[in-house]
Design an enzyme around this catalytic site. Structure first.
Site, PDB file in Angstrom:
ATOM      1  N   TYR A  21       0.847  -1.201   0.000  1.00 28.34           N
ATOM      2  CA  TYR A  21       0.000   0.000   0.000  1.00 28.34           C
ATOM      3  C   TYR A  21       0.883   1.253   0.000  1.00 28.34           C
ATOM      4  O   TYR A  21       0.659   2.191  -0.765  1.00 28.34           O
ATOM      5  CB  TYR A  21      -0.895  -0.047   1.235  1.00 28.34           C
ATOM      6  CG  TYR A  21      -1.826   1.122   1.417  1.00 28.34           C
ATOM      7  CD1 TYR A  21      -3.045   1.176   0.749  1.00 28.34           C
ATOM      8  CD2 TYR A  21      -1.507   2.169   2.285  1.00 28.34           C
ATOM      9  CE1 TYR A  21      -3.918   2.248   0.942  1.00 28.34           C
ATOM     10  CE2 TYR A  21      -2.379   3.242   2.474  1.00 28.34           C
ATOM     11  CZ  TYR A  21      -3.581   3.273   1.805  1.00 28.34           C
ATOM     12  OH  TYR A  21      -4.436   4.332   1.991  1.00 28.34           O
TER      13      TYR A  21
ATOM     14  N   LYS B 124       1.110   4.365  -2.637  1.00 21.32           N
ATOM     15  CA  LYS B 124       0.839   5.760  -2.252  1.00 21.32           C
ATOM     16  C   LYS B 124       2.089   6.635  -2.415  1.00 21.32           C
ATOM     17  O   LYS B 124       1.984   7.839  -2.667  1.00 21.32           O
ATOM     18  CB  LYS B 124       0.305   5.822  -0.822  1.00 21.32           C
ATOM     19  CG  LYS B 124      -1.090   5.189  -0.676  1.00 21.32           C
ATOM     20  CD  LYS B 124      -2.154   5.951  -1.454  1.00 21.32           C
ATOM     21  CE  LYS B 124      -3.547   5.416  -1.184  1.00 21.32           C
ATOM     22  NZ  LYS B 124      -4.595   6.186  -1.888  1.00 21.32           N
TER      23      LYS B 124
HETATM   24  P1  NAI Z   1     -13.445   3.040   1.730  1.00 26.45           P
HETATM   25  O1  NAI Z   1     -13.097   1.593   1.616  1.00 26.45           O
HETATM   26  O2  NAI Z   1     -14.447   3.477   2.721  1.00 26.45           O
HETATM   27  O3  NAI Z   1     -13.893   3.610   0.302  1.00 26.45           O
HETATM   28  C1  NAI Z   1     -13.180   3.280  -0.848  1.00 26.45           C
HETATM   29  C2  NAI Z   1     -13.994   3.677  -2.048  1.00 26.45           C
HETATM   30  O4  NAI Z   1     -13.271   3.265  -3.211  1.00 26.45           O
HETATM   31  C3  NAI Z   1     -15.345   2.966  -2.094  1.00 26.45           C
HETATM   32  O5  NAI Z   1     -16.299   3.826  -2.687  1.00 26.45           O
HETATM   33  C4  NAI Z   1     -15.059   1.789  -3.028  1.00 26.45           C
HETATM   34  O6  NAI Z   1     -16.220   1.321  -3.699  1.00 26.45           O
HETATM   35  C5  NAI Z   1     -14.091   2.440  -4.001  1.00 26.45           C
HETATM   36  N1  NAI Z   1     -13.296   1.462  -4.727  1.00 26.45           N
HETATM   37  C6  NAI Z   1     -12.451   0.531  -4.228  1.00 26.45           C
HETATM   38  N2  NAI Z   1     -11.949  -0.201  -5.241  1.00 26.45           N
HETATM   39  C7  NAI Z   1     -12.490   0.282  -6.389  1.00 26.45           C
HETATM   40  C8  NAI Z   1     -12.383  -0.058  -7.759  1.00 26.45           C
HETATM   41  N3  NAI Z   1     -11.608  -1.070  -8.181  1.00 26.45           N
HETATM   42  N4  NAI Z   1     -13.086   0.667  -8.663  1.00 26.45           N
HETATM   43  C9  NAI Z   1     -13.893   1.681  -8.268  1.00 26.45           C
HETATM   44  N5  NAI Z   1     -14.034   2.041  -7.002  1.00 26.45           N
HETATM   45  C10 NAI Z   1     -13.345   1.346  -6.061  1.00 26.45           C
HETATM   46  O7  NAI Z   1     -12.035   3.755   1.951  1.00 26.45           O
HETATM   47  P2  NAI Z   1     -11.631   5.242   2.374  1.00 26.45           P
HETATM   48  O8  NAI Z   1     -10.978   5.146   3.694  1.00 26.45           O
HETATM   49  O9  NAI Z   1     -12.745   6.180   2.165  1.00 26.45           O
HETATM   50  O10 NAI Z   1     -10.472   5.507   1.309  1.00 26.45           O
HETATM   51  C11 NAI Z   1     -10.568   6.443   0.263  1.00 26.45           C
HETATM   52  C12 NAI Z   1      -9.159   6.794  -0.183  1.00 26.45           C
HETATM   53  O11 NAI Z   1      -8.457   7.397   0.886  1.00 26.45           O
HETATM   54  C13 NAI Z   1      -8.323   5.597  -0.620  1.00 26.45           C
HETATM   55  O12 NAI Z   1      -7.514   5.971  -1.707  1.00 26.45           O
HETATM   56  C14 NAI Z   1      -7.467   5.317   0.606  1.00 26.45           C
HETATM   57  O13 NAI Z   1      -6.277   4.662   0.269  1.00 26.45           O
HETATM   58  C15 NAI Z   1      -7.226   6.736   1.082  1.00 26.45           C
HETATM   59  N6  NAI Z   1      -6.803   6.861   2.460  1.00 26.45           N
HETATM   60  C16 NAI Z   1      -7.650   6.518   3.488  1.00 26.45           C
HETATM   61  C17 NAI Z   1      -7.237   6.696   4.796  1.00 26.45           C
HETATM   62  C18 NAI Z   1      -8.129   6.402   5.955  1.00 26.45           C
HETATM   63  O14 NAI Z   1      -7.654   6.566   7.096  1.00 26.45           O
HETATM   64  N7  NAI Z   1      -9.355   6.000   5.782  1.00 26.45           N
HETATM   65  C19 NAI Z   1      -5.893   7.222   5.104  1.00 26.45           C
HETATM   66  C20 NAI Z   1      -5.109   7.543   3.956  1.00 26.45           C
HETATM   67  C21 NAI Z   1      -5.560   7.364   2.682  1.00 26.45           C
END
Ligand code: NAI
Length: 253
Positions: free
Chosen positions: A158, A162
């Site tokens: 991951y 990133k």
């Molecule tokens: P989440 O799991 O709640 O949401 C992820 C979203 O991406 C969902 O809408 C899901 O359907 C979509 N998704 C996943 N794979 C997909 C694909 N192949 N095609 C289309 N859509 C896809 O995760 P979260 O936490 O909201 O993460 C959002 C972004 O923020 C990600 O890039 C994650 O790496 C990043 N992030 C999150 C952190 C956290 O603490 N939650 C910290 C740092 C970065």
């Protein structure tokens, strides 16, 4: 001053917008006046997110898309342009993770993480840039991570993806600077979403995370909205190639 942050008449495409950080960002952009193109894999959860956002901004349309597939990314951008006639802000938020010791990471895990978190960002930028160039400019906001900057146990694949997002942000910022496309990133800290729920629930990691955040609390998707509006608006017109960490002070601790 409010005019600088006003997104009236702008169109924002948010990937992974059905829940979590993506939905929080889409909500902020809609509150600032933008029309929203919402994309993620699952049509049902997309529809329910769109229903929630519809009363907030001028217009929401959904584009079921698997960002692991370049043809679907291209269809998502074409669909947005057909529906709205323009694309001003691209938020590359869709992301995934499979946590665990590196000795247990399979080739399939590695490929999935790099494809969804990094390859998709490049190809979405590539698909959106020609329209932005034709329009005279645009804003790209990539979602990076603390792991773009530091190592965190159990997240090597991951973190590599990133770290790639950080470098891609800088490279495209330089390449498209003269076309008036600003390419920046947001580095969220520990934000409460489906993705991090298992980490917060872990009896060892949960309290460790909490104790390492100077502000003493985890983040919520709404904490990202202000920075997304800033990076999507005229307020950030001379800012490009940067990552803004929204982490409650984690990286300074
Ligand atoms: P989440 O799991 O709640 O949401 C992820 C979203 O991406 C969902 O809408 C899901 O359907 C979509 N998704 C996943 N794979 C997909 C694909 N192949 N095609 C289309 N859509 C896809 O995760 P979260 O936490 O909201 O993460 C959002 C972004 O923020 C990600 O890039 C994650 O790496 C990043 N992030 C999150 C952190 C956290 O603490 N939650 C910290 C740092 C970065």
């Amino acid at each position: 001053m409010a005019k600088l942050f006003d997104l009236t008449g702008r169109v924002a495409l948010v990937t992974g917008g059905s829940r979590g950080i993506g939905k929080g960002i889409a909500r902020g952009l809609a509150e600032a006046g933008a029309s929203i193109a919402l994309a993620s894999r699952d049509a049902e959860s997309l529809a329910s997110a769109a229903k929630e956002l519809a009363p907030i901004g001028p217009r929401v349309e959904t584009f079921p898309t698997d960002v692991a597939r370049v043809d679907e990314i291209e269809r998502m951008v074409t669909g947005t342009l057909e529906a709205f006639g323009r694309l001003d802000i691209l938020v590359n938020n869709a992301g995934t993770n499979r946590r665990g010791p590196s000795v247990d990471v399979s080739e399939e895990d590695w490929d999935l993480i790099q494809t969804v978190n990094l390859k998709s960002v490049f190809f979405a930028c590539r698909a959106a840039a020609p329209a932005m160039i034709r329009q005279g400019g645009g804003k790209i906001v990539n979602i990076a991570s603390l792991t773009s900057q530091v190592g965190i146990r159990g997240t090597a694949a991951y973190g590599a993806s990133k770290g790639g997002v950080l470098q891609l942000t800088r490279s495209l910022a330089v390449e498209w600077a003269e076309q008036n496309i600003q390419v920046n990133a947001i580095g969220p800290g520990f934000i409460e979403t489906d993705l991090t729920e298992p980490m917060f629930a872990d009896p060892q990691r949960g309290p460790w995370i909490q104790s390492r955040i100077p502000m003493g609390r985890r983040g919520y998707p709404a904490d990202l909205a202000g920075v997304a509006v800033f990076l999507g608006s005229a307020a950030s017109d001379y800012l490009t190639g940067q990552v803004v960490y929204v982490d409650g002070g984690f990286l300074s601790g």
